[in-house]
Design a protein around this motif. Structure first.
Motif: not given
Lengths: 516, 309
Positions: B1, B4-5, B9, B256-257, B307-309
């Motif tokens: 994650m 991702l930050l 994306r 998604g990315i 992607v994910g939390f």
């Protein structure tokens, strides 16, 4: 503060009328009627598996009722999807969130109804819309933050904002505080009160009594898929509510505790689970069931997993002896298989993901326990007789031993998992959440199985997020808080207060006279 | 994650951008011809078809898919165009065929629940057969207009480079400013949750596959212009090369990315490597082996970010 709820209230905004729903042979909901009124916060409470979530899923359009129907302002609705329900002004904050982590907060809020011209989306309009709604609920992060960067509490606020954005008139919160910290809970409660002021209809599913009494004006209690009662909150007190929820003597569910302590089974000293853990000591005796209590995410799971060899602890001095009292070398650093060979079996909380081979038969799932000692290319012969004996012994209910495990109920799956470890001949069990997703009847059976195991010389260390279960089942309860064991309570002396005080504050509850 | 930050994306990270830059720098120091305008313009013309096809592959990767049929679609398009006797209808026919191919892929994946590898493998084989049937061996004659366009310059810049740049700009606009673009990212992150939020996830998937095939058709037309003829096997490397380029550019096939910048740096990395080895005189067979090693090295520098939390 609470509006009057009585029989002459105006017509309900939303009404579930005589709804029933069964999943296969399991009746999740039978003939439940529940009404939501404008400006009311309506608690739906009951034990796990009482049917609360199914009822809410029917209102949210996720599940359709097998009988009965949902009325919205007096009109009968047939929801085919969550969108149908959303169009009818019903917004649900599910336990599992539906945000998309790679979209920003404002994009998440706009998704499905993006403002803009032709095929183009207006980022400015999205930001503007989001800012308006987010300000209402006091969301402090930038709306350009990716949803994946938000904390659980913040994600939940965005989910609520989504409902506001759609101008919903019915809000459903499914166990909203399960993953929130204290200040987030406070914020949520104030948002709910604001929604109530705005004459919204709110359903609040929870089994946390204090919250129910703080925010709700109406309480419905469910049990075994049926509605027990709906009452105004101010006509209830905690004790009455508990009795309504449980509906039976709590002690009935649990077998008798051990009368005497046996030899030492496992002694750990200076166990350091991970870098942020304090060194802890732990001892487990033959014949004993120890429970690890604590709030969600305080480290109970890590501790059990470290002992079971799932994730190696940083350092540990562990002594283990078997049923005859002989010393057995035990090193969790060597992994789960080595631990199981040394007689310690691990039952993961995520049965379906980590425990069972859902597509394999009951007999395969159990006999895998006996095959651990074989060579990789050795012949895998299944001792049918032994598997059958263990399965009947544990009362696994199947159509036959070749039934796929995935088709069994939660309770029977758990029994299969236990059967596998018993087939492997372990003398100590480390169990996460022994009865998660297991219905009440099967729970009693599993408790008595665990007791029988310890009575035959076994020992058990388990974690559970179900406090009554720990209180009813365990001989000793260790309370974990902030990655440390902060206290120990004897099973027969433990009450919700003593354990919760330890879990919340890290101190024993002060005796009354000193408190004055 | 956290990964991702850092990159958002788009998936682009420092390594993805640095890799082609370092290779270019190395080549400009170690060879005397790399920076020649002739070499660069030739390189640009060589890379343009692959770059355009990679943009299509990007759309598919963003919706968690993979399209193995881009290569045979490229081949088929060159054949159809070149076997139509220089008629402009050939181009139109090729475009229609591409839409059919993409539609078939998308419907099979989204509505038939067939794994993208299997679905596009089937169309790849089918389309390859079709191309060989249309034009059993390289030949024919590409329309005059396309050929002259492909070999012309616009203000000193090869026209093909302009076409590729236009495709990049269009794809970037699609992804970053349109409803469809936002929904492509949403579906890629989690189709079910996108559906819960009112996105017709299956439709979005089908549209992504159709756009991919259309871009493959553009790539095929460009390629036919460059070689002046049709070739039923000319696109055989396109599927794998476009996938490699995306992987180098930080695009995640789990969906998604990713973004056009990633596609661009990926294509440049592949192009510079190949061009550099030619300039350095490395044996053609060895080149493939060296490419493999270099790719592994380049990709292992990049942290996977899903992607994910």
């Amino acid at each position: 503060m609470s509006p009057i709820v009585s029989s002459n209230t105006p017509a309900p905004v939303i009404l579930a009328k005589s709804v029933s729903r069964s999943f296969g042979p399991v009746i999740a909901l039978s003939d439940v009627t529940i009404a939501g009124h404008a400006g009311s916060v309506h608690a739906i409470t009951g034990e796990n598996g009482a049917g609360k979530s199914t009822l809410m899923k029917i209102l949210a359009g996720v599940v359709s009722p097998s009988q009965g129907h949902v009325e919205r302002d007096g009109t009968v609705m047939r929801f085919r999807s969550p969108q149908d329900a959303r169009r009818a002004g019903i917004s649900t904050v599910f336990q599992e969130f539906t945000l998309l982590p790679n979209l920003t907060v404002s994009e998440n809020l706009a998704l499905g109804r993006e403002p803009g011209w032709g095929p183009f989306v207006s980022a400015a309009a999205m930001r503007g819309d989001a800012a308006k709604v987010l300000q209402k609920i006091g969301f402090e992060r930038n709306a350009d933050t990716l949803a994946g960067a938000l904390s659980v509490g913040e994600q939940q606020m965005v989910e609520i904002a989504k409902g506001l954005m759609a101008d919903a008139s019915v809000f459903i919160f499914d166990e909203p505080t399960a993953a929130l910290n204290k200040s987030e809970v406070q914020k949520l409660e104030s948002i709910i009160l604001t929604l109530r002021e705005a004459r919204k209809t709110i359903f609040y599913i929870s089994h946390r009594l204090d919250e129910i009494f703080r925010v709700c004006d109406t309480v419905s209690v469910m049990k075994d898929g049926k509605l027990v009662t709906t009452r105004a909150a101010d006509t209830l007190d905690e004790q009455t509510l508990v009795n309504l929820m449980v509906g039976r003597e709590v002690g009935f569910l649990y077998p008798q505790r051990a009368t005497s302590q046996g030899n030492m089974r496992l002694t750990c000293s200076e166990l350091v689970v991970t870098d942020d853990w304090k060194p802890v000591d732990l001892s487990l005796h033959q014949g004993e069931i120890i429970g690890l209590a604590g709030l969600e995410g305080q480290g109970q799971r890590e501790l059990v997993r470290a002992l079971a060899g799932v994730s190696a602890p940083i350092s540990a001095k562990i002594f283990k002896s078997d049923v005859t009292g002989r010393d057995i070398p035990y090193r969790p650093q060597l992994g789960v298989v080595a631990c199981q060979k040394a007689g310690v079996g691990f039952v993961p909380g995520d049965r379906k993901g980590e425990g069972l081979y859902l597509d394999l038969s009951v007999s395969d799932n159990i006999s895998i326990g006996t095959l651990k000692s074989r060579m990789l290319f050795g012949r895998a012969t299944v001792d049918k007789v032994r598997v059958r004996r263990i399965a009947t012994d544990l009362g696994v209910k199947t159509h036959g031993l070749d039934q796929k495990v995935g088709t069994l109920s939660g309770g029977n799956q758990q029994k299969v998992l236990l059967a596998r470890l018993l087939a492997a001949g372990v003398d100590t069990l480390l169990i996460e959440e022994p009865t998660r997703g297991v219905d009440v009847g099967a729970r009693a059976e599993i408790y008595s199985l665990l007791r029988r195991f310890t009575a035959d010389g076994g020992a058990i260390l388990l974690t559970s997020s179900d406090l009554p279960e720990l209180l009813g089942l365990c001989d000793r309860i260790l309370v974990v808080r902030g990655r440390d064991i902060v206290g120990e309570v004897k099973g027969e002396e433990a009450t919700e207060e003593t354990v919760m005080t330890l879990a919340l504050t890290g101190r024993h509850a002060r005796p009354l006279e000193k408190a004055i | 994650m956290t990964a991702l930050l850092k990159s958002g994306r788009s998936g682009v990270n420092v390594y993805a951008i640095a890799t082609p830059a370092v290779i270019a720098l190395g080549l400009s120091l170690s060879t005397s011809h790399f920076l020649d305008s002739g070499n660069l313009s030739n390189l640009a013309q060589q890379l343009a078809p692959l770059a355009i096809a990679t943009l299509g592959q990007l759309l598919i990767a963003l919706v968690r898919g993979i399209d193995l049929s881009v290569g045979s679609t490229v081949s088929l398009v060159t054949c159809v165009i070149s076997a139509s006797g220089g008629s402009a209808y050939g181009v139109l026919l090729a475009l229609c065929l591409a839409i059919l191919i993409g539609g078939a892929n998308g419907i099979a994946v989204a509505f038939g629940n067939i794994h993208p590898i299997i679905a596009t493998l089937a169309t790849m084989t089918f389309v390859q057969g079709l191309a060989l049937y249309w034009l059993p061996s390289a030949g024919g004659q590409a329309p005059e207009l396309i050929v002259s366009l492909a070999n012309s310059h616009l203000l000193g810049i090869p026209t093909l480079l302009v076409v590729a740049a236009f495709c990049f700009a269009a794809t970037a606009a699609l992804l970053n400013t349109t409803r469809l673009g936002l929904r492509i990212y949403a579906v890629g992150a989690n189709p079910l949750n996108a559906f819960f939020n009112g996105v017709a996830d299956k439709k979005v998937t089908v549209v992504a596959y159709v756009l991919c095939s259309v871009l493959a058709a553009v790539a095929g037309s460009v390629l036919a212009g460059r070689i002046g003829a049709g070739d039923p096997l000319v696109g055989s490397q396109f599927a794998l090369n476009s996938i490699t380029a995306l992987a180098l550019g930080g695009v995640q096939f789990s969906g998604g990315i990713g973004g056009v910048t990633g596609a661009l740096v990926g294509v440049l990395t592949i192009g510079f490597m190949r061009n550099g080895m030619n300039l350095l005189g490395i044996d053609a067979f060895l080149q493939s082996a060296v490419t493999g090693v270099l790719l592994l090295a380049a990709i292992s520098f990049q942290r996977r970010n899903t992607v994910g939390f």
